[in-house]
Design a protein around this motif. Structure first.
Motif, PDB file in Angstrom:
ATOM      1  N   LYS A   1      12.631  -7.412   6.218  1.00 54.20           N
ATOM      2  CA  LYS A   1      13.724  -6.661   6.022  1.00 54.20           C
ATOM      3  C   LYS A   1      13.157  -5.251   6.626  1.00 54.20           C
ATOM      4  CE  LYS A   1      15.757  -9.289   2.563  1.00 54.20           C
ATOM      5  NZ  LYS A   1      16.331  -9.286   1.238  1.00 54.20           N
ATOM      6  N   GLY A   2      11.893  -4.962   6.783  1.00 55.14           N
ATOM      7  CA  GLY A   2      11.579  -3.516   7.072  1.00 55.14           C
ATOM      8  C   GLY A   2      11.405  -2.639   5.877  1.00 55.14           C
ATOM      9  N   GLU A   3      10.658  -1.791   6.028  1.00 53.76           N
ATOM     10  CA  GLU A   3      10.477  -0.672   4.947  1.00 53.76           C
ATOM     11  C   GLU A   3      11.538   0.291   4.993  1.00 53.76           C
ATOM     12  OE1 GLU A   3       8.845  -1.597   2.342  1.00 53.76           O
ATOM     13  OE2 GLU A   3       7.571  -3.128   3.188  1.00 53.76           O
ATOM     14  N   ALA A   4      12.061   0.829   3.736  1.00 53.54           N
ATOM     15  CA  ALA A   4      13.211   1.968   3.795  1.00 53.54           C
ATOM     16  C   ALA A   4      12.360   3.170   3.812  1.00 53.54           C
ATOM     17  CB  ALA A   4      14.164   1.798   2.940  1.00 53.54           C
ATOM     18  N   ALA A   5      13.334   4.168   4.464  1.00 55.36           N
ATOM     19  CA  ALA A   5      12.725   5.685   4.339  1.00 55.36           C
ATOM     20  C   ALA A   5      12.825   5.966   2.610  1.00 55.36           C
ATOM     21  CB  ALA A   5      13.484   6.660   4.840  1.00 55.36           C
ATOM     22  N   ASN A   6      11.936   6.603   2.117  1.00 54.77           N
ATOM     23  CA  ASN A   6      11.886   7.035   0.588  1.00 54.77           C
ATOM     24  C   ASN A   6      11.190   5.977  -0.124  1.00 54.77           C
ATOM     25  OD1 ASN A   6      13.265   9.598   1.419  1.00 54.77           O
ATOM     26  ND2 ASN A   6      15.126   8.583   1.069  1.00 54.77           N
TER      27      ASN A   6
ATOM     28  N   LEU B   1       0.789  -1.200   0.035  1.00 49.13           N
ATOM     29  CA  LEU B   1       0.147  -0.024   0.102  1.00 49.13           C
ATOM     30  C   LEU B   1       0.870   1.217  -0.070  1.00 49.13           C
ATOM     31  CD1 LEU B   1      -2.509  -1.178   2.701  1.00 49.13           C
ATOM     32  CD2 LEU B   1      -3.058  -0.898   0.127  1.00 49.13           C
ATOM     33  N   PRO B   2       0.220   2.421  -0.573  1.00 48.09           N
ATOM     34  CA  PRO B   2       1.112   3.791  -0.477  1.00 48.09           C
ATOM     35  C   PRO B   2       1.534   4.103   0.908  1.00 48.09           C
ATOM     36  CG  PRO B   2      -0.758   3.671  -1.929  1.00 48.09           C
ATOM     37  CD  PRO B   2      -1.062   2.666  -1.143  1.00 48.09           C
ATOM     38  N   LYS B   3       2.526   4.591   0.988  1.00 47.93           N
ATOM     39  CA  LYS B   3       3.189   4.771   2.685  1.00 47.93           C
ATOM     40  C   LYS B   3       3.559   6.280   2.500  1.00 47.93           C
ATOM     41  CE  LYS B   3       7.165   3.485   4.148  1.00 47.93           C
ATOM     42  NZ  LYS B   3       8.058   4.271   3.696  1.00 47.93           N
ATOM     43  N   VAL B   4       3.710   6.828   3.670  1.00 48.68           N
ATOM     44  CA  VAL B   4       4.348   8.102   3.714  1.00 48.68           C
ATOM     45  C   VAL B   4       5.682   7.907   3.509  1.00 48.68           C
ATOM     46  CG1 VAL B   4       5.075   9.895   5.419  1.00 48.68           C
ATOM     47  CG2 VAL B   4       2.923   8.903   5.362  1.00 48.68           C
ATOM     48  N   ALA B   5       6.489   8.404   2.405  1.00 46.09           N
ATOM     49  CA  ALA B   5       7.806   7.809   1.902  1.00 46.09           C
ATOM     50  C   ALA B   5       8.768   8.376   2.893  1.00 46.09           C
ATOM     51  CB  ALA B   5       8.027   8.436   0.725  1.00 46.09           C
ATOM     52  N   ALA B   6       8.624   9.219   3.665  1.00 45.93           N
ATOM     53  CA  ALA B   6       9.925   9.815   4.596  1.00 45.93           C
ATOM     54  C   ALA B   6      10.144   8.743   5.796  1.00 45.93           C
ATOM     55  CB  ALA B   6       9.475  11.070   5.118  1.00 45.93           C
ATOM     56  N   GLU B   7       9.234   7.721   5.993  1.00 43.75           N
ATOM     57  CA  GLU B   7       9.260   6.956   7.223  1.00 43.75           C
ATOM     58  C   GLU B   7       9.866   5.569   6.761  1.00 43.75           C
ATOM     59  OE1 GLU B   7       4.959   8.513   8.920  1.00 43.75           O
ATOM     60  OE2 GLU B   7       4.799   6.447   8.051  1.00 43.75           O
ATOM     61  N   ALA B   8      10.666   4.955   7.728  1.00 39.11           N
ATOM     62  CA  ALA B   8      11.059   3.688   7.874  1.00 39.11           C
ATOM     63  C   ALA B   8      10.419   2.725   8.770  1.00 39.11           C
ATOM     64  CB  ALA B   8      12.670   3.696   7.901  1.00 39.11           C
ATOM     65  N   TRP B   9       9.904   1.779   8.400  1.00 36.76           N
ATOM     66  CA  TRP B   9       9.371   0.973   9.038  1.00 36.76           C
ATOM     67  C   TRP B   9       9.816  -0.516   9.612  1.00 36.76           C
ATOM     68  CZ3 TRP B   9       4.276   0.672   5.650  1.00 36.76           C
ATOM     69  CH2 TRP B   9       3.541   1.597   5.387  1.00 36.76           C
ATOM     70  N   ASP B  10       9.688  -0.764  10.884  1.00 36.70           N
ATOM     71  CA  ASP B  10      10.200  -2.033  11.505  1.00 36.70           C
ATOM     72  C   ASP B  10       9.191  -3.183  11.450  1.00 36.70           C
ATOM     73  OD1 ASP B  10      12.724  -0.989  11.862  1.00 36.70           O
ATOM     74  OD2 ASP B  10      12.069  -0.167  13.757  1.00 36.70           O
ATOM     75  N   PHE B  11       9.392  -4.581  11.038  1.00 39.10           N
ATOM     76  CA  PHE B  11       8.593  -5.549  10.996  1.00 39.10           C
ATOM     77  C   PHE B  11       7.756  -5.530  12.408  1.00 39.10           C
ATOM     78  CE2 PHE B  11       7.240  -9.894  12.105  1.00 39.10           C
ATOM     79  CZ  PHE B  11       6.695 -10.359  11.029  1.00 39.10           C
TER      80      PHE B  11
ATOM     81  N   PRO C   1       7.854   4.411  -1.676  1.00 38.04           N
ATOM     82  CA  PRO C   1       6.597   4.821  -1.786  1.00 38.04           C
ATOM     83  C   PRO C   1       5.502   3.864  -1.362  1.00 38.04           C
ATOM     84  CG  PRO C   1       7.292   4.479  -3.782  1.00 38.04           C
ATOM     85  CD  PRO C   1       8.554   4.180  -2.703  1.00 38.04           C
ATOM     86  N   ILE C   2       5.807   2.646  -1.298  1.00 42.31           N
ATOM     87  CA  ILE C   2       4.920   1.514  -1.095  1.00 42.31           C
ATOM     88  C   ILE C   2       5.672   0.673   0.275  1.00 42.31           C
ATOM     89  CG2 ILE C   2       3.962  -0.813  -1.954  1.00 42.31           C
ATOM     90  CD1 ILE C   2       3.059   1.981  -3.542  1.00 42.31           C
ATOM     91  N   GLY C   3       4.525   0.130   1.182  1.00 39.98           N
ATOM     92  CA  GLY C   3       4.929  -0.481   2.270  1.00 39.98           C
ATOM     93  C   GLY C   3       4.011  -1.836   2.220  1.00 39.98           C
ATOM     94  N   ARG C   4       4.607  -3.079   2.626  1.00 35.07           N
ATOM     95  CA  ARG C   4       3.814  -4.113   3.012  1.00 35.07           C
ATOM     96  C   ARG C   4       3.179  -4.133   4.501  1.00 35.07           C
ATOM     97  NH1 ARG C   4       6.331  -8.956   0.133  1.00 35.07           N
ATOM     98  NH2 ARG C   4       5.531  -7.419  -1.560  1.00 35.07           N
ATOM     99  N   VAL C   5       1.771  -4.196   4.139  1.00 37.97           N
ATOM    100  CA  VAL C   5       1.025  -4.113   5.262  1.00 37.97           C
ATOM    101  C   VAL C   5       0.182  -5.265   5.890  1.00 37.97           C
ATOM    102  CG1 VAL C   5      -0.792  -2.566   6.687  1.00 37.97           C
ATOM    103  CG2 VAL C   5       0.936  -1.632   4.989  1.00 37.97           C
ATOM    104  N   ARG C   6      -0.133  -5.712   6.860  1.00 40.12           N
ATOM    105  CA  ARG C   6      -0.932  -6.936   7.269  1.00 40.12           C
ATOM    106  C   ARG C   6      -2.153  -6.111   7.982  1.00 40.12           C
ATOM    107  NH1 ARG C   6      -4.087  -9.042  10.492  1.00 40.12           N
ATOM    108  NH2 ARG C   6      -4.518 -11.445  10.252  1.00 40.12           N
ATOM    109  N   LEU C   7      -3.124  -5.951   7.172  1.00 41.51           N
ATOM    110  CA  LEU C   7      -4.486  -5.246   7.773  1.00 41.51           C
ATOM    111  C   LEU C   7      -4.918  -5.979   8.700  1.00 41.51           C
ATOM    112  CD1 LEU C   7      -6.123  -4.120   4.451  1.00 41.51           C
ATOM    113  CD2 LEU C   7      -4.672  -2.768   5.870  1.00 41.51           C
ATOM    114  N   ASN C   8      -5.520  -5.695   9.698  1.00 40.33           N
ATOM    115  CA  ASN C   8      -6.373  -6.170  11.093  1.00 40.33           C
ATOM    116  C   ASN C   8      -7.493  -6.409  10.475  1.00 40.33           C
ATOM    117  OD1 ASN C   8      -4.180  -5.696  12.725  1.00 40.33           O
ATOM    118  ND2 ASN C   8      -5.192  -3.896  13.813  1.00 40.33           N
ATOM    119  N   LYS C   9      -8.416  -7.373  10.894  1.00 43.16           N
ATOM    120  CA  LYS C   9      -9.724  -7.880  10.541  1.00 43.16           C
ATOM    121  C   LYS C   9     -10.608  -6.845  11.150  1.00 43.16           C
ATOM    122  CE  LYS C   9      -8.994 -12.594   9.542  1.00 43.16           C
ATOM    123  NZ  LYS C   9      -9.443 -13.798   9.757  1.00 43.16           N
TER     124      LYS C   9
END
Length: 112
Positions: A95-100, A55-65, A102-110
């Motif tokens: 591997k986490g999502e890198a800053a910059n 899904l589209p993410k805020v590009a400046a953010e780096a996410w951890d698993f 534009p897309i991040g892998r998300v498990r949606l809650n039910k």
């Protein structure tokens, strides 16, 4: 059980705005991914099964698993910022999502 209607993994919704297949759609406290396109006012199917999506993410953010994620309705992007945003799931790229990115892998809650 005579009052059972359906499993609820897919719900029929009415498009408040134009919807494209794969869009993350939020309607009040219900959220999911559109399974097809719809014009304003048309019905469409919304996958609410809690699957994993890119899904589209805020590009400046780096996410951890496993990091909790929220939906920023104004930006129409997934973010790590709670503020007044709706909690929708967690980051699941091992591997986490890198800053910059534009897309991040998300498990949606039910549900919440």
């Amino acid at each position: 059980m005579r009052n059972f209607v359906m499993s609820g993994c897919t719900l029929t919704a009415l498009a408040a705005a134009a919807v494209k297949s794969g869009d993350l759609v939020v309607a009040n406290a219900v959220f999911g991914v559109a399974t097809g396109d719809a014009a304003i006012g048309q019905e469409f199917e919304l996958d609410t099964s809690g699957g994993v999506y890119d899904l589209p993410k805020v590009a400046a953010e780096a996410w951890d698993f496993g990091q909790v994620l929220y939906y920023d309705a104004a930006a129409k992007k997934v973010t790590e910022t709670q503020a007044a945003n709706l909690k929708i799931g967690v980051a699941v790229n091992p591997k986490g999502e890198a800053a910059n990115a534009p897309i991040g892998r998300v498990r949606l809650n039910k549900s919440f």
